[in-house]
Design an enzyme around this catalytic site. Sequence first.
Site, PDB file in Angstrom:
ATOM      1  N   LYS A  60     -13.475  -1.062   5.817  1.00  0.00           N
ATOM      2  CA  LYS A  60     -13.964  -2.055   4.856  1.00  0.00           C
ATOM      3  C   LYS A  60     -15.005  -2.984   5.480  1.00  0.00           C
ATOM      4  O   LYS A  60     -16.099  -3.152   4.945  1.00  0.00           O
ATOM      5  CB  LYS A  60     -12.790  -2.894   4.311  1.00  0.00           C
ATOM      6  CG  LYS A  60     -11.615  -2.087   3.773  1.00  0.00           C
ATOM      7  CD  LYS A  60     -11.985  -1.187   2.623  1.00  0.00           C
ATOM      8  CE  LYS A  60     -10.758  -0.627   1.896  1.00  0.00           C
ATOM      9  NZ  LYS A  60      -9.900   0.228   2.723  1.00  0.00           N
TER      10      LYS A  60
ATOM     11  N   ASP B 203      -0.656  -4.842   9.675  1.00  0.00           N
ATOM     12  CA  ASP B 203      -1.638  -3.873   9.193  1.00  0.00           C
ATOM     13  C   ASP B 203      -2.869  -4.652   8.746  1.00  0.00           C
ATOM     14  O   ASP B 203      -2.906  -5.220   7.659  1.00  0.00           O
ATOM     15  CB  ASP B 203      -1.061  -3.059   8.031  1.00  0.00           C
ATOM     16  CG  ASP B 203      -2.031  -1.991   7.540  1.00  0.00           C
ATOM     17  OD1 ASP B 203      -3.087  -1.807   8.177  1.00  0.00           O
ATOM     18  OD2 ASP B 203      -1.739  -1.339   6.517  1.00  0.00           O
TER      19      ASP B 203
ATOM     20  N   TRP C  30       0.867  -1.183   0.000  1.00  0.00           N
ATOM     21  CA  TRP C  30       0.000   0.000   0.000  1.00  0.00           C
ATOM     22  C   TRP C  30       0.902   1.231   0.000  1.00  0.00           C
ATOM     23  O   TRP C  30       1.828   1.332   0.808  1.00  0.00           O
ATOM     24  CB  TRP C  30      -0.871  -0.051   1.249  1.00  0.00           C
ATOM     25  CG  TRP C  30      -1.819   1.093   1.416  1.00  0.00           C
ATOM     26  CD1 TRP C  30      -2.683   1.585   0.475  1.00  0.00           C
ATOM     27  CD2 TRP C  30      -2.017   1.876   2.599  1.00  0.00           C
ATOM     28  NE1 TRP C  30      -3.404   2.628   1.013  1.00  0.00           N
ATOM     29  CE2 TRP C  30      -3.015   2.825   2.301  1.00  0.00           C
ATOM     30  CE3 TRP C  30      -1.449   1.856   3.881  1.00  0.00           C
ATOM     31  CZ2 TRP C  30      -3.467   3.753   3.237  1.00  0.00           C
ATOM     32  CZ3 TRP C  30      -1.882   2.768   4.813  1.00  0.00           C
ATOM     33  CH2 TRP C  30      -2.881   3.705   4.499  1.00  0.00           C
TER      34      TRP C  30
END
Length: 413
Positions: free
Chosen positions: A256, A220, A138
């Site tokens: 999410k 993460d 990311w």
Amino acid sequence: MANNKSSWFSKVIEGPPIEVFALNKAYAEDTFPNKVSLGVGAYRTDEGKPWVLPVVRETEKILAENESLNKEYLPVLGLESFTKAATKMLLGEESPAIIEDRAFGVQSLSGTGALRVGSEFLAKVVGLKVFYYSKPTWENHRLIFLNAGFEEAREYRYWDPKNRNLDINGFLEDLRNAPENAVIILHPCAHNPTGCDPTPDQWKQIAEVIRERRLFPFFDSAYQGFASGDLVKDAWAVRYFVEQGFEIFCSQSFAKNFGLYNERAGNLTIVMNDVMEIPKVKSQITLVVRGMYSNPPNHGSSIVSYVLSNPKLFEQWQGHIRTMSSRIIEMRKQLRQHLEDIGTPGDWSHITSQIGMFSYTGLNECQSEHMIKQHHVYMLKSGRISMCGLTPSNVEYVAQAIKETVTNLPNKL
């Protein structure tokens, strides 16, 4: 300064655009009727529309009717009912760290905020200087850790572009060559951007090297439950490390899996070995947060806390994450099927072997730009697509666009 032509800001240079947001803007301005957005990392329904989870709507109504709630400041480290519930969701009720009171949470501004708070603490309080992130990762990982005070950013090999899967040998070799006390950013599930995760056996090898080299694991976790529909399965890697006695940091995002993208509900789970050291760590993280944003927002965390503590709503929410993960898995199947049915050059099995929101298609930068310019299919130049942007009505069009692109612009790989 106001009365002359000089400016405090005359030496400021324009920064580069953030690719995913620039892509979204270009998509919005495109008038082509069959345009497709595969850039933004947000869930979409079969109709291509955003989805507010019904359990979130229901909880908001309940909270709005509760006259005892107010708009006072939260504690600096956040809403305790939220941080406890989030930490327990990640580690599991039977986790040794939970049972022995060696784990606690710090509410943050989504997963990004958890990464920033955790990395600033590690850099400025603990004094760590080097961090590693996967190649690719990311794009915000590097920026967050460097801005937090880390001095050196390094990559470990992750994606094997030739075979379109995990380069576990390169991964382990780079970890073995890492200096002691380096921080290793790890994606526990649904790796962003590749969608390619280590197997449990590979995670065990990774853990062994991290222990041998005295490295610090910083997970993460942006997709727990969203990836497979199973909260336990998606947290396997984190729970394994904790069971093996590691001290860890883990950023958690509820963007999410709860659809709370703009509420910025996140948690930094911290697992330590010595309970006596927890008050000192909390006191220093309090100072980090105080100097950054003072204290966190209440709305999103209250929703998550309420749902996770209510058995009926919790079960309803688990149904929602199964719905979202199942739709993404189905679109993977359909995309691969269409690609193979029309004879698209290459092997497309990686589309269905990957998991989570994103797929690393294998298209190169030139091909990805062609997809945008020629077919109005908006995707990142790395070849990453958001599976959520695929729908039953556009998946065949996207497959045809990929076929035309790889046929006329063949990838050397």
